[in-house]
Design a protein around this motif. Structure first.
Motif, PDB file in Angstrom:
ATOM      1  N   ARG A 183      52.499  91.515 -49.996  1.00 40.65           N
ATOM      2  CA  ARG A 183      51.977  92.250 -49.257  1.00 40.65           C
ATOM      3  C   ARG A 183      50.723  92.773 -49.884  1.00 40.65           C
ATOM      4  NH1 ARG A 183      50.274  92.890 -44.825  1.00 40.65           N
ATOM      5  NH2 ARG A 183      50.434  94.404 -45.038  1.00 40.65           N
ATOM      6  N   VAL A 184      50.368  93.456 -50.839  1.00 37.35           N
ATOM      7  CA  VAL A 184      49.349  93.876 -51.493  1.00 37.35           C
ATOM      8  C   VAL A 184      47.935  92.754 -51.163  1.00 37.35           C
ATOM      9  CG1 VAL A 184      48.728  95.076 -53.048  1.00 37.35           C
ATOM     10  CG2 VAL A 184      50.592  95.143 -52.527  1.00 37.35           C
ATOM     11  N   ALA A 185      48.710  91.584 -52.063  1.00 37.96           N
ATOM     12  CA  ALA A 185      47.705  90.644 -51.709  1.00 37.96           C
ATOM     13  C   ALA A 185      47.233  90.328 -50.067  1.00 37.96           C
ATOM     14  CB  ALA A 185      48.045  89.506 -52.288  1.00 37.96           C
ATOM     15  N   THR A 186      47.828  90.288 -49.541  1.00 34.94           N
ATOM     16  CA  THR A 186      47.285  89.865 -48.219  1.00 34.94           C
ATOM     17  C   THR A 186      46.804  91.228 -47.311  1.00 34.94           C
ATOM     18  OG1 THR A 186      49.203  89.063 -47.178  1.00 34.94           O
ATOM     19  CG2 THR A 186      47.901  90.030 -45.292  1.00 34.94           C
ATOM     20  N   ILE A 187      46.376  92.672 -48.025  1.00 35.89           N
ATOM     21  CA  ILE A 187      45.617  93.722 -47.069  1.00 35.89           C
ATOM     22  C   ILE A 187      43.847  93.963 -48.328  1.00 35.89           C
ATOM     23  CG2 ILE A 187      45.164  96.203 -48.208  1.00 35.89           C
ATOM     24  CD1 ILE A 187      48.066  96.700 -47.531  1.00 35.89           C
TER      25      ILE A 187
ATOM     26  N   ALA B 141      42.690  87.828 -54.047  1.00 34.26           N
ATOM     27  CA  ALA B 141      44.501  87.713 -53.472  1.00 34.26           C
ATOM     28  C   ALA B 141      44.778  86.810 -53.841  1.00 34.26           C
ATOM     29  CB  ALA B 141      44.642  87.823 -51.691  1.00 34.26           C
ATOM     30  N   ASP B 142      44.382  86.253 -54.217  1.00 34.70           N
ATOM     31  CA  ASP B 142      44.818  84.936 -54.862  1.00 34.70           C
ATOM     32  C   ASP B 142      45.690  85.447 -56.708  1.00 34.70           C
ATOM     33  OD1 ASP B 142      44.860  83.145 -52.964  1.00 34.70           O
ATOM     34  OD2 ASP B 142      42.617  82.034 -53.931  1.00 34.70           O
ATOM     35  N   VAL B 143      44.843  86.317 -57.216  1.00 30.32           N
ATOM     36  CA  VAL B 143      45.547  86.810 -58.528  1.00 30.32           C
ATOM     37  C   VAL B 143      46.391  87.585 -58.529  1.00 30.32           C
ATOM     38  CG1 VAL B 143      44.635  87.771 -60.960  1.00 30.32           C
ATOM     39  CG2 VAL B 143      42.917  86.238 -59.423  1.00 30.32           C
TER      40      VAL B 143
ATOM     41  N   HIS C  65      41.090  95.669 -55.490  1.00 31.06           N
ATOM     42  CA  HIS C  65      40.068  95.615 -54.877  1.00 31.06           C
ATOM     43  C   HIS C  65      39.419  94.767 -54.904  1.00 31.06           C
ATOM     44  CE1 HIS C  65      37.636  98.907 -55.219  1.00 31.06           C
ATOM     45  NE2 HIS C  65      36.584  98.266 -54.715  1.00 31.06           N
ATOM     46  N   ASP C  66      38.362  94.676 -56.385  1.00 34.42           N
ATOM     47  CA  ASP C  66      37.858  93.973 -57.190  1.00 34.42           C
ATOM     48  C   ASP C  66      37.914  93.650 -57.829  1.00 34.42           C
ATOM     49  OD1 ASP C  66      35.293  95.291 -56.363  1.00 34.42           O
ATOM     50  OD2 ASP C  66      34.772  97.288 -57.503  1.00 34.42           O
ATOM     51  N   ILE C  67      39.689  92.753 -57.650  1.00 34.20           N
ATOM     52  CA  ILE C  67      40.109  92.005 -59.241  1.00 34.20           C
ATOM     53  C   ILE C  67      39.068  90.516 -58.990  1.00 34.20           C
ATOM     54  CG2 ILE C  67      42.267  90.719 -58.308  1.00 34.20           C
ATOM     55  CD1 ILE C  67      43.751  91.846 -60.803  1.00 34.20           C
ATOM     56  N   GLY C  68      39.081  90.178 -57.700  1.00 34.80           N
ATOM     57  CA  GLY C  68      38.754  88.774 -57.016  1.00 34.80           C
ATOM     58  C   GLY C  68      36.744  88.318 -58.346  1.00 34.80           C
ATOM     59  N   GLN C  69      36.483  89.554 -58.548  1.00 34.10           N
ATOM     60  CA  GLN C  69      35.234  89.510 -59.191  1.00 34.10           C
ATOM     61  C   GLN C  69      35.379  88.549 -60.802  1.00 34.10           C
ATOM     62  OE1 GLN C  69      31.942  93.055 -58.863  1.00 34.10           O
ATOM     63  NE2 GLN C  69      33.247  93.419 -57.700  1.00 34.10           N
TER      64      GLN C  69
ATOM     65  N   SER D 102      44.190  97.173 -62.320  1.00 37.72           N
ATOM     66  CA  SER D 102      43.018  97.658 -61.505  1.00 37.72           C
ATOM     67  C   SER D 102      41.537  98.083 -62.352  1.00 37.72           C
ATOM     68  CB  SER D 102      42.781  99.148 -60.802  1.00 37.72           C
ATOM     69  OG  SER D 102      43.961  99.893 -62.782  1.00 37.72           O
ATOM     70  N   ARG D 103      41.741  98.756 -63.812  1.00 36.52           N
ATOM     71  CA  ARG D 103      41.055  98.591 -65.641  1.00 36.52           C
ATOM     72  C   ARG D 103      40.206  97.520 -65.731  1.00 36.52           C
ATOM     73  NH1 ARG D 103      44.417 102.828 -66.666  1.00 36.52           N
ATOM     74  NH2 ARG D 103      45.655 101.822 -68.091  1.00 36.52           N
ATOM     75  N   LEU D 104      40.734  95.798 -64.967  1.00 35.53           N
ATOM     76  CA  LEU D 104      40.124  94.945 -65.936  1.00 35.53           C
ATOM     77  C   LEU D 104      38.816  94.477 -65.381  1.00 35.53           C
ATOM     78  CD1 LEU D 104      42.623  92.605 -65.676  1.00 35.53           C
ATOM     79  CD2 LEU D 104      41.795  93.668 -67.997  1.00 35.53           C
ATOM     80  N   PRO D 105      38.437  94.743 -63.920  1.00 34.67           N
ATOM     81  CA  PRO D 105      36.801  94.477 -63.400  1.00 34.67           C
ATOM     82  C   PRO D 105      36.554  94.850 -64.514  1.00 34.67           C
ATOM     83  CG  PRO D 105      38.767  94.287 -61.865  1.00 34.67           C
ATOM     84  CD  PRO D 105      39.310  94.840 -63.539  1.00 34.67           C
ATOM     85  N   GLU D 106      36.531  96.720 -64.426  1.00 35.20           N
ATOM     86  CA  GLU D 106      35.734  97.943 -65.647  1.00 35.20           C
ATOM     87  C   GLU D 106      35.817  97.489 -66.477  1.00 35.20           C
ATOM     88  OE1 GLU D 106      36.752 101.936 -64.589  1.00 35.20           O
ATOM     89  OE2 GLU D 106      36.949 101.180 -62.029  1.00 35.20           O
TER      90      GLU D 106
END
Length: 451
Positions: free
Chosen positions: A373-377, A362-364, A330-334, A285-289
């Motif tokens: 399940r988290v990826a689906t969300i 979600a792919d990541v 949620h922002d990891i796709g960026q 979660s900290r990677l995008p930041e």
């Protein structure tokens, strides 16, 4: 006097003040029960002390093996089963048990104290509400069973095996419901109805992170496990120990408790695995930041708010954990974008681009092989609430993330508490289209309570 604005309670309203003290009420009730039980037992003397000693030992060992699950939930299945068995104990190899309700509470209380001392020495003392819950649950079960048994009212029922078994199951179910009510009261600051719904779901939910799928293939948002949950296992084990002790004597207690103690090793492994998952999620979660694709603290804020909204909407423990994981990532796709989004705010991007970024994230997440399940969300977080009126909406967790993410993106740059009203005006204007109105109002309640 209750102040209200648009049908919503103000932070200082009566409802909010009452919720702030429900945990204290639980603790006071438990303390009163413990003191009354110990004083009464000391005054009258311990009835059949050998029985009390054996079951106190089981409860104490169970408490020593207590496990803290993700979400800071404390559980001691063996100790809870031992307390239930002592409350429901009919006789020991033909010798009628004569202990009363107050002695059950006293024995459970002393055993809890003995079992928690090692945890206290290591700085891991249980929450007062946890101890109070255990005492109140044991006292409730004993109140339903002991007076009827000691006075002989149950004798006709015990002569018919099916009727006696049905009665015990009913006692266990009512005790579980009582424990869920007390646990909901102990959740300070959270609406009672939604907290109770979450406790009931956790009672019957297994430890599997999977969820059932609805007939249209969409997630139902219900935690899997059904009647294979921990609460059911504790009730069944307690009844089994009580009935087997009646037939085989006190030797049945360690015989039937040993498998439960071994199962605790699995609980510990489960807790360790979940801790690794949480640490991995926090790192991702900290990677995008860190890469300059998000504002500082955005992922943590969205995760915390999404969890609080999920509690208000009555999600269970498994669902809340998945929601929090997805909200934080949620922002990891960026990270897959060639050109980063300015400030990491995707709110003003075209809808198609928002969906593309969500699916990249979600792919990541799916690459881990553990958080499908988290990826689906995450994949559905950018979908509008009502894109296709004829089709089902996105999963509830995805709708929560969409609302909370938009709220944080709009409020964070303003740095003005008064901007909240304008933000909620915008969210409500888009409700029933882009945003789920129920989620928007739940977020408003959470923000009001937290100030």
């Amino acid at each position: 006097m209750t102040a209200a604005t648009g049908g919503r309670l103000e932070p200082g309203g009566i409802g909010a003040r009452l919720r702030a003290h429900t945990g204290t009420v639980v603790f006071v009730l438990g303390a009163i029960a413990a003191v009354a039980a110990v004083v009464s037992t000391l005054a009258r003397g311990v009835v059949q002390p050998q029985y009390a000693l054996v079951f106190a030992g089981v409860i104490a060992v169970g408490e020593m093996a207590r496990v803290t699950l993700p979400g800071n939930r404390e559980t001691a299945p063996l100790g809870a089963a031992g307390a239930l068995a002592y409350a429901l104990l009919p006789d020991v190899h033909g010798t009628v048990s004569r202990h009363g309700v107050l002695q059950v509470v006293a024995v459970v209380g002393v055993a809890l104290l003995a079992g928690t001392l090692p945890h206290v020495a290591r700085g891991r003392a249980p929450a007062p509400a946890y101890v109070a819950r255990r005492l109140l649950a044991a006292g409730f079960a004993a109140t339903l069973f002991r007076p009827l048994y000691v006075t002989g009212v149950l004798d006709p029922v015990m002569e018919r095996g099916w009727a006696y078994g049905t009665f015990l199951v009913l006692v266990v179910l009512l005790t579980s419901l009582c424990d869920a009510v007390v646990a909901a009261m102990a959740r300070v600051g959270r609406p009672f109805c939604s907290a109770l719904l979450g406790e009931l779901r956790d009672l019957c939910a297994g430890l599997s992170p999977t969820e059932r799928i609805g007939p249209e293939g969409s997630a139902t948002g219900r935690a899997g496990g059904g009647l294979t949950g921990v609460g059911t296992a504790v009730g069944a084990t307690g009844m089994l120990i009580a009935l087997s002790t009646s037939a085989l004597g006190l030797w049945a207690v360690p015989v039937f408790c040993l498998p439960s103690l071994l199962v605790m090793l699995s609980f510990r492994r489960y807790a360790a695995i979940r801790l690794v998952h949480l640490q991995t999620v926090d790192a991702l979660s900290r990677l995008p930041e860190a890469a300059g694709c998000g504002s500082p603290g955005h992922a943590a804020r969205v995760g915390e708010l999404a969890h609080a909204v999920g509690v208000d909407l009555g999600l269970g423990g498994v669902e809340l954990r998945e929601l929090e994981y997805a909200a934080k990532m949620h922002d990891i796709g960026q990270l897959a974008l060639v050109e980063p989004v300015p400030g990491g705010t995707t709110l003003d991007l075209p809808a198609a681009e928002q969906r593309r970024i969500a699916r990249l994230g979600a792919d990541v997440i799916r690459e881990s092989g553990l958080l499908d399940r988290v990826a689906t969300i995450v994949a559905a977080q950018a979908d509008p609430y009502r894109d296709d009126p004829a089709g089902p909406p996105p999963p509830l967790a995805s709708r929560i993330i969409k609302v909370v993410n938009a709220y944080d993106d709009l409020v964070a740059p303003a740095e003005d508490p008064r901007a909240r009203h304008e933000v909620f005006g915008r969210l409500r204007a888009d409700a029933a289209g882009a945003y789920d109105p129920r989620v928007v109002e739940a977020l408003a309640q959470v923000v009001e309570r937290t100030g």
